[in-house]
Design a protein around this motif. Structure first.
Motif, PDB file in Angstrom:
ATOM      1  N   GLU A 212       0.852  -1.187   0.000  1.00 38.15           N
ATOM      2  CA  GLU A 212       0.000   0.000   0.000  1.00 38.15           C
ATOM      3  C   GLU A 212       0.890   1.239   0.000  1.00 38.15           C
ATOM      4  OE1 GLU A 212      -2.285   1.001   3.652  1.00 38.15           O
ATOM      5  OE2 GLU A 212      -1.186  -0.638   4.585  1.00 38.15           O
ATOM      6  N   HIS A 213       0.354   2.322  -0.595  1.00 39.81           N
ATOM      7  CA  HIS A 213       1.101   3.585  -0.679  1.00 39.81           C
ATOM      8  C   HIS A 213       0.577   4.616   0.311  1.00 39.81           C
ATOM      9  CE1 HIS A 213       2.893   2.165  -4.413  1.00 39.81           C
ATOM     10  NE2 HIS A 213       1.699   1.933  -4.882  1.00 39.81           N
ATOM     11  N   GLU A 214      -0.703   4.584   0.589  1.00 37.24           N
ATOM     12  CA  GLU A 214      -1.317   5.598   1.446  1.00 37.24           C
ATOM     13  C   GLU A 214      -2.314   4.942   2.386  1.00 37.24           C
ATOM     14  OE1 GLU A 214      -3.143   8.546  -1.031  1.00 37.24           O
ATOM     15  OE2 GLU A 214      -1.309   8.916  -2.124  1.00 37.24           O
ATOM     16  N   PRO A 215      -2.523   5.386   3.564  1.00 35.02           N
ATOM     17  CA  PRO A 215      -1.824   6.511   4.194  1.00 35.02           C
ATOM     18  C   PRO A 215      -0.438   6.123   4.709  1.00 35.02           C
ATOM     19  CG  PRO A 215      -3.383   5.595   5.747  1.00 35.02           C
ATOM     20  CD  PRO A 215      -3.537   4.815   4.461  1.00 35.02           C
ATOM     21  N   VAL A 216      -0.156   4.803   4.713  1.00 40.89           N
ATOM     22  CA  VAL A 216       1.137   4.318   5.182  1.00 40.89           C
ATOM     23  C   VAL A 216       1.791   3.525   4.053  1.00 40.89           C
ATOM     24  CG1 VAL A 216       2.287   2.773   6.825  1.00 40.89           C
ATOM     25  CG2 VAL A 216       0.366   4.178   7.579  1.00 40.89           C
ATOM     26  N   VAL A 217       3.074   3.775   3.831  1.00 43.69           N
ATOM     27  CA  VAL A 217       3.832   2.969   2.883  1.00 43.69           C
ATOM     28  C   VAL A 217       4.142   1.647   3.577  1.00 43.69           C
ATOM     29  CG1 VAL A 217       5.971   2.787   1.564  1.00 43.69           C
ATOM     30  CG2 VAL A 217       4.846   5.006   1.806  1.00 43.69           C
ATOM     31  N   HIS A 218       3.708   0.555   2.989  1.00 42.26           N
ATOM     32  CA  HIS A 218       3.929  -0.768   3.567  1.00 42.26           C
ATOM     33  C   HIS A 218       4.610  -1.610   2.500  1.00 42.26           C
ATOM     34  CE1 HIS A 218       2.190  -4.748   5.222  1.00 42.26           C
ATOM     35  NE2 HIS A 218       3.318  -4.454   5.831  1.00 42.26           N
ATOM     36  N   ALA A 219       5.877  -2.018   2.745  1.00 39.44           N
ATOM     37  CA  ALA A 219       6.632  -2.701   1.691  1.00 39.44           C
ATOM     38  C   ALA A 219       7.727  -3.586   2.274  1.00 39.44           C
ATOM     39  CB  ALA A 219       7.261  -1.666   0.762  1.00 39.44           C
ATOM     40  N   ASP A 220       8.144  -4.518   1.440  1.00 42.15           N
ATOM     41  CA  ASP A 220       9.345  -5.326   1.691  1.00 42.15           C
ATOM     42  C   ASP A 220      10.362  -4.975   0.624  1.00 42.15           C
ATOM     43  OD1 ASP A 220       8.029  -6.706   3.753  1.00 42.15           O
ATOM     44  OD2 ASP A 220       7.375  -8.314   2.417  1.00 42.15           O
ATOM     45  N   LEU A 221      11.588  -4.708   1.050  1.00 39.15           N
ATOM     46  CA  LEU A 221      12.700  -4.471   0.130  1.00 39.15           C
ATOM     47  C   LEU A 221      13.673  -5.622   0.304  1.00 39.15           C
ATOM     48  CD1 LEU A 221      13.355  -0.661   0.792  1.00 39.15           C
ATOM     49  CD2 LEU A 221      11.781  -1.704  -0.853  1.00 39.15           C
ATOM     50  N   ILE A 222      13.918  -6.357  -0.768  1.00 31.32           N
ATOM     51  CA  ILE A 222      14.806  -7.517  -0.745  1.00 31.32           C
ATOM     52  C   ILE A 222      16.055  -7.155  -1.538  1.00 31.32           C
ATOM     53  CG2 ILE A 222      15.012  -9.979  -1.228  1.00 31.32           C
ATOM     54  CD1 ILE A 222      12.595  -9.229   0.613  1.00 31.32           C
ATOM     55  N   LEU A 223      17.212  -7.211  -0.881  1.00 32.06           N
ATOM     56  CA  LEU A 223      18.470  -6.901  -1.555  1.00 32.06           C
ATOM     57  C   LEU A 223      19.354  -8.136  -1.548  1.00 32.06           C
ATOM     58  CD1 LEU A 223      17.577  -4.131   0.153  1.00 32.06           C
ATOM     59  CD2 LEU A 223      19.432  -3.296  -1.257  1.00 32.06           C
ATOM     60  N   CYS A 224      19.918  -8.461  -2.699  1.00 37.93           N
ATOM     61  CA  CYS A 224      20.746  -9.646  -2.859  1.00 37.93           C
ATOM     62  C   CYS A 224      22.221  -9.271  -2.670  1.00 37.93           C
ATOM     63  CB  CYS A 224      20.505 -10.267  -4.231  1.00 37.93           C
ATOM     64  SG  CYS A 224      21.408 -11.805  -4.466  1.00 37.93           S
ATOM     65  N   ALA A 225      22.772  -9.666  -1.531  1.00 41.37           N
ATOM     66  CA  ALA A 225      24.130  -9.256  -1.153  1.00 41.37           C
ATOM     67  C   ALA A 225      25.185  -9.551  -2.223  1.00 41.37           C
ATOM     68  CB  ALA A 225      24.514  -9.892   0.185  1.00 41.37           C
ATOM     69  N   PRO A 226      25.245 -10.758  -2.804  1.00 39.47           N
ATOM     70  CA  PRO A 226      26.286 -11.011  -3.811  1.00 39.47           C
ATOM     71  C   PRO A 226      26.153 -10.118  -5.050  1.00 39.47           C
ATOM     72  CG  PRO A 226      25.323 -13.086  -3.070  1.00 39.47           C
ATOM     73  CD  PRO A 226      24.489 -11.978  -2.495  1.00 39.47           C
ATOM     74  N   VAL A 227      24.927  -9.821  -5.458  1.00 39.02           N
ATOM     75  CA  VAL A 227      24.716  -8.955  -6.623  1.00 39.02           C
ATOM     76  C   VAL A 227      25.123  -7.525  -6.282  1.00 39.02           C
ATOM     77  CG1 VAL A 227      22.991  -7.992  -8.205  1.00 39.02           C
ATOM     78  CG2 VAL A 227      22.907 -10.423  -7.590  1.00 39.02           C
ATOM     79  N   VAL A 228      24.717  -7.042  -5.107  1.00 38.42           N
ATOM     80  CA  VAL A 228      25.078  -5.684  -4.691  1.00 38.42           C
ATOM     81  C   VAL A 228      26.593  -5.536  -4.624  1.00 38.42           C
ATOM     82  CG1 VAL A 228      24.901  -3.975  -2.830  1.00 38.42           C
ATOM     83  CG2 VAL A 228      22.904  -5.348  -3.440  1.00 38.42           C
ATOM     84  N   GLU A 229      27.271  -6.522  -4.056  1.00 37.55           N
ATOM     85  CA  GLU A 229      28.733  -6.471  -3.952  1.00 37.55           C
ATOM     86  C   GLU A 229      29.391  -6.459  -5.329  1.00 37.55           C
ATOM     87  OE1 GLU A 229      32.445  -8.737  -1.751  1.00 37.55           O
ATOM     88  OE2 GLU A 229      30.400  -9.405  -1.361  1.00 37.55           O
TER      89      GLU A 229
END
Length: 147
Positions: free
Chosen positions: A72-89
């Motif tokens: 959801e964007h409003e009234p509260v932003v509710h999200a999961d952010l998944i970051l892949c450590a090997p790709v980021v590195e």
């Protein structure tokens, strides 16, 4: 200006970058991009989990740097952010930037996605990149698109 309230859950399925991601920095980066209160989970994963999530939810059978699941964007932003450590590195090394700078960029990027920003066409991409660049400059980081 006061930043919106943030309820942050920080999870490490892959703990290899834990030292680069102290909670206070992750919260600062996300808050800088938030325009409304947020409930955000950040999960740092390995290549297998990153690939499975990208395959199962986007139909792309490879690990990617960041996935945003916005509920959801409003009234509260509710999200999961998944970051892949090997790709980021790997990307940070290829771009010759620090892990911190790349994580800051990807968390800002993911937070903007969670608020409805996208980069599917050129106009959207320019708008989103301009927001990212301004937010990151305010945090003391270089423009991630000027490499």
């Amino acid at each position: 200006m006061a930043r919106p309230e943030l309820r942050l859950s920080l999870q490490f399925a892959d703990a290899s970058h834990r030292a680069h991601l102290p909670r206070h920095k992750v919260a600062r980066w996300i808050r800088a991009a938030l325009k409304a209160p947020g409930e955000i989970t950040v999960r740092i994963v390995g290549a297998d989990e990153g690939q499975a999530l990208n395959r199962d939810f986007r139909g792309k059978d490879y690990a990617t740097n960041v996935l945003t699941f916005d509920y959801e964007h409003e009234p509260v932003v509710h999200a999961d952010l998944i970051l892949c450590a090997p790709v980021v590195e790997a990307e940070a090394k290829q771009q010759k930037i620090t892990l911190e700078a790349h994580y800051a960029h990807l968390l800002v990027h993911g937070t903007l996605h969670a608020q409805g920003f996208d980069h599917e066409d050129d106009d959207e991409a320019r708008e989103m990149e301009a927001h990212e660049t301004a937010i990151l400059a305010g945090l003391g980081y270089d423009d991630p698109y000027k490499r």
